[in-house]
Design an enzyme around this catalytic site. Structure first.
Site, PDB file in Angstrom:
ATOM      1  N   ARG A   1      -6.055   4.933   5.930  1.00 46.03           N
ATOM      2  CA  ARG A   1      -5.125   5.155   4.828  1.00 46.03           C
ATOM      3  C   ARG A   1      -5.615   4.601   3.493  1.00 46.03           C
ATOM      4  O   ARG A   1      -5.177   5.057   2.439  1.00 46.03           O
ATOM      5  CB  ARG A   1      -3.732   4.672   5.223  1.00 46.03           C
ATOM      6  CG  ARG A   1      -3.160   5.586   6.325  1.00 46.03           C
ATOM      7  CD  ARG A   1      -1.838   5.130   6.882  1.00 46.03           C
ATOM      8  NE  ARG A   1      -1.899   3.858   7.581  1.00 46.03           N
ATOM      9  CZ  ARG A   1      -2.231   3.691   8.851  1.00 46.03           C
ATOM     10  NH1 ARG A   1      -2.570   4.722   9.588  1.00 46.03           N
ATOM     11  NH2 ARG A   1      -2.228   2.500   9.400  1.00 46.03           N
TER      12      ARG A   1
ATOM     13  N   GLU B   1      -2.646  -6.664  14.091  1.00 45.27           N
ATOM     14  CA  GLU B   1      -1.320  -6.909  14.643  1.00 45.27           C
ATOM     15  C   GLU B   1      -1.200  -6.539  16.112  1.00 45.27           C
ATOM     16  O   GLU B   1      -0.506  -7.189  16.869  1.00 45.27           O
ATOM     17  CB  GLU B   1      -0.292  -6.125  13.814  1.00 45.27           C
ATOM     18  CG  GLU B   1       1.136  -6.449  14.153  1.00 45.27           C
ATOM     19  CD  GLU B   1       2.126  -5.685  13.301  1.00 45.27           C
ATOM     20  OE1 GLU B   1       3.321  -5.879  13.526  1.00 45.27           O
ATOM     21  OE2 GLU B   1       1.699  -4.897  12.435  1.00 45.27           O
TER      22      GLU B   1
END
Length: 186
Positions: free
Chosen positions: A71, A108
């Protein structure tokens, strides 16, 4: 030195915030995925996002915009073009031909690695790192390390979204972080 966008009252910020979709339990249970694809479907909000970054970095003598796969590849190139900088893709392993430098990191929900072409960044160049989101800070920290190993000065990191509960900015070695939208769970 870290800062959240000073122009919080800028009406463009709320327009951007309202276009980001939150997808619960993706890619695994417990993750509240921040989906920027809905932002990209709205040309005005997408343009406002790019414009806010360009307004911040124009005239700051940045010669490299490093975008993190995937992204960061959406936001980085238009920012680079608008400020007159080159765009350097930071890719997942085995995606770049030729000689690469790499940096491993924890994110994460797993481990990963990013790579950059050797020679893409020259010693002394001023770099901006761009991604869509900062969560635990592992990816941005790896990008900073990779660029600094190549001799660049990382001026700042820029993300559309921050998940402050995950304390990612604490892993940025004191680098400034510029964000447009904070998402607080709950």
């Amino acid at each position: 030195m870290s800062s959240i966008i000073e122009e919080e009252e800028d009406p463009r910020i709320n327009g951007i915030r309202t276009k980001i979709r939150v997808v619960p339990n993706f890619p695994k249970p417990g993750i509240m995925f921040q989906d920027i694809t809905t932002l990209l479907l709205e040309p005005k909000a997408f343009k406002d996002t790019i414009d806010l970054f360009v307004e911040r970095y124009k005239g700051k003598n940045i010669s490299v915009v490093a975008g993190i796969e995937a992204r960061g590849f959406i936001f980085g190139p238009p920012i680079a073009l608008a400020i007159g900088a080159k765009f350097v893709p930071l890719r997942k392993p085995k995606k770049l031909p030729g000689e690469v430098m790499h940096e491993e990191y924890v994110l994460e929900y797993g481990r990963d690695c990013i790579e950059m072409h050797v020679g893409a960044v020259k010693a002394g160049e001023r770099a901006l790192v761009v991604d869509d989101l900062i969560a635990t800070g592992g990816t941005l920290s790896a990008a900073i390390n990779l660029l600094e190993r190549a001799g660049a000065e990382v001026v700042e990191c820029a993300c559309v979204i921050e998940l402050p509960e995950l304390k990612g900015r604490e892993r940025l070695s004191g680098k400034s972080l510029y964000i447009l939208v904070e998402y607080r769970h709950g």
